[in-house]
Design a protein around this motif. Structure first.
Motif, short mmCIF file in Angstrom:
data_model
loop_
_atom_site.label_atom_id
_atom_site.label_comp_id
_atom_site.label_asym_id
_atom_site.label_seq_id
_atom_site.Cartn_x
_atom_site.Cartn_y
_atom_site.Cartn_z
N PRO A 41 38.43 -123.67 -0.66
CA PRO A 41 38.82 -122.26 -0.59
C PRO A 41 38.50 -121.51 -1.87
CG PRO A 41 40.75 -123.64 -0.91
CD PRO A 41 39.61 -124.57 -0.68
N TRP A 42 38.26 -120.22 -1.73
CA TRP A 42 38.03 -119.34 -2.86
C TRP A 42 39.34 -118.67 -3.26
CZ3 TRP A 42 33.16 -115.96 -1.37
CH2 TRP A 42 32.04 -116.81 -1.22
N GLY A 43 39.57 -118.56 -4.55
CA GLY A 43 40.66 -117.76 -5.08
C GLY A 43 40.14 -116.40 -5.49
N ARG A 44 40.94 -115.66 -6.22
CA ARG A 44 40.56 -114.31 -6.61
C ARG A 44 39.24 -114.29 -7.38
NH1 ARG A 44 40.01 -111.85 -11.07
NH2 ARG A 44 39.98 -109.55 -11.12
N ASP A 45 39.08 -115.14 -8.38
CA ASP A 45 37.89 -115.10 -9.22
C ASP A 45 36.62 -115.34 -8.42
OD1 ASP A 45 39.51 -114.62 -11.38
OD2 ASP A 45 39.42 -116.67 -12.17
N GLN A 46 36.68 -116.26 -7.45
CA GLN A 46 35.50 -116.55 -6.65
C GLN A 46 35.17 -115.38 -5.71
OE1 GLN A 46 38.03 -118.89 -7.04
NE2 GLN A 46 36.83 -119.93 -8.62
N VAL A 47 36.21 -114.78 -5.11
CA VAL A 47 35.98 -113.64 -4.22
C VAL A 47 35.40 -112.47 -5.00
CG1 VAL A 47 37.08 -111.89 -2.77
CG2 VAL A 47 37.74 -114.30 -2.54
N ILE A 48 35.99 -112.15 -6.14
CA ILE A 48 35.51 -111.02 -6.93
C ILE A 48 34.09 -111.28 -7.43
CG2 ILE A 48 35.88 -109.66 -9.02
CD1 ILE A 48 37.80 -109.10 -6.65
N GLY A 49 33.80 -112.51 -7.82
CA GLY A 49 32.44 -112.85 -8.24
C GLY A 49 31.44 -112.63 -7.13
N TYR A 50 31.84 -112.99 -5.91
CA TYR A 50 30.97 -112.80 -4.75
C TYR A 50 30.75 -111.32 -4.46
CZ TYR A 50 29.48 -112.96 0.16
OH TYR A 50 28.80 -112.79 1.36
N LEU A 51 31.80 -110.51 -4.56
CA LEU A 51 31.67 -109.08 -4.31
C LEU A 51 30.78 -108.42 -5.36
CD1 LEU A 51 35.35 -108.13 -3.31
CD2 LEU A 51 33.46 -108.86 -1.84
N LYS A 52 30.86 -108.90 -6.59
CA LYS A 52 29.96 -108.38 -7.63
C LYS A 52 28.52 -108.75 -7.31
CE LYS A 52 33.22 -108.33 -11.50
NZ LYS A 52 33.56 -108.91 -12.82
N PHE A 53 28.32 -109.95 -6.80
CA PHE A 53 26.97 -110.37 -6.41
C PHE A 53 26.43 -109.50 -5.29
CE2 PHE A 53 24.42 -113.07 -3.50
CZ PHE A 53 23.33 -113.26 -4.31
N LEU A 54 27.28 -109.20 -4.31
CA LEU A 54 26.85 -108.37 -3.18
C LEU A 54 26.41 -106.98 -3.62
CD1 LEU A 54 29.51 -109.14 -0.41
CD2 LEU A 54 27.16 -110.00 -0.55
N THR A 55 27.06 -106.45 -4.64
CA THR A 55 26.73 -105.11 -5.10
C THR A 55 25.83 -105.13 -6.33
OG1 THR A 55 28.83 -105.09 -6.34
CG2 THR A 55 28.82 -104.07 -4.16
N GLN A 56 25.19 -106.27 -6.57
CA GLN A 56 24.23 -106.45 -7.66
C GLN A 56 24.88 -106.14 -9.02
OE1 GLN A 56 20.41 -104.22 -7.64
NE2 GLN A 56 19.45 -106.18 -7.25
N GLN A 57 26.08 -106.67 -9.20
CA GLN A 57 26.78 -106.53 -10.47
C GLN A 57 27.21 -107.88 -10.98
OE1 GLN A 57 29.45 -102.78 -10.57
NE2 GLN A 57 29.48 -103.39 -8.42
N VAL A 58 26.33 -108.87 -10.86
CA VAL A 58 26.64 -110.21 -11.33
C VAL A 58 26.95 -110.14 -12.81
CG1 VAL A 58 25.77 -112.55 -11.63
CG2 VAL A 58 25.11 -111.24 -9.62
N PRO A 59 28.13 -110.66 -13.23
CA PRO A 59 28.51 -110.55 -14.63
C PRO A 59 27.55 -111.29 -15.54
CG PRO A 59 29.93 -112.10 -13.48
CD PRO A 59 29.09 -111.43 -12.43
N VAL A 60 27.30 -110.70 -16.70
CA VAL A 60 26.40 -111.30 -17.68
C VAL A 60 27.19 -112.22 -18.60
CG1 VAL A 60 24.84 -110.83 -19.59
CG2 VAL A 60 24.88 -109.31 -17.62
#
Length: 207
Positions: A188-207
């Motif tokens: 399962p994904w927790g908050r950090d994994q979900v938010i990371g995925y949403l950033k990826f979807l919107t092309q905002q992968v953290p640097v």
């Protein structure tokens, strides 16, 4: 039909994803390497810039570590950010301030309550409307979730972009709950994994 006449976006397949300019290959490679979005062996398979906008978007092809899993994947253009949904390109400027995508006008307005979409408020109870969630930063939990949800209303089909129910589950179970388990995955994904995925979807992968 008037371009701004509401109709059910799930029943209007002519809506197409808006064109999103892709960055240069070299810049993208450097960004993805820094972000850890893909492993080095996968870089050899990267296509020219004209194809770079097609990124793998389904949660079944995205691991909790933030890396893309191997194997066949479906693709779609990056989703719009929260700030983009707030512009007149995606929102009528007069009441009832409906959101739209291309020629598809949503029944969702600025004043639509997020709870009516099936989203739980949890600790975010000070902000109750779609517009108040979009008003948060592009990388905020609420801004990310609402931007991806609206994209799903327009084009979500679980083939190239997750359906809106996927995002409801990610939020309620992954961000606010005990964990969201994506299709074809066991952890399962927790908050950090979900938010990371949403950033990826919107092309905002953290640097």
């Amino acid at each position: 039909m008037n371009e701004h006449q509401p109709r059910d976006p799930q029943q209007t397949p002519e809506a197409q994803p808006a064109a999103v300019a892709a960055p240069g290959v070299s810049r993208t490679r450097r960004s993805l390497l820094r972000a850890g979005a893909i492993g080095a062996p996968a870089l050899v398979a990267l296509k020219p810039a004209s194809v770079m906008a097609c990124s793998c978007k389904l949660p079944s092809g995205f691991t909790v570590s933030g890396n893309l899993s191997r194997g066949p994947k479906n693709c779609a253009d990056p989703g719009l950010k929260a700030s983009a949904w707030r512009t007149t390109n995606c929102q009528n400027s007069t009441s009832p301030f409906r959101y739209f995508y291309g020629k598809t006008v949503f029944s969702i307005t600025r004043d639509t309550l997020v709870s009516s979409l099936g989203l739980n408020l949890g600790p975010y109870s000070n902000d109750t409307t779609v517009s108040s969630w979009l008003a948060k930063a592009d990388t905020s939990d609420q801004g990310l979730l609402m931007a991806c949800y609206l994209q799903a209303v327009a084009v979500g089909n679980d083939t190239t972009w997750p359906t809106k129910q996927r995002f409801v589950d990610m939020w309620n179970l992954g961000v606010l709950g005990g964990g969201y388990t994506p299709p074809a995955q066991t952890k399962p994904w927790g908050r950090d994994q979900v938010i990371g995925y949403l950033k990826f979807l919107t092309q905002q992968v953290p640097v």
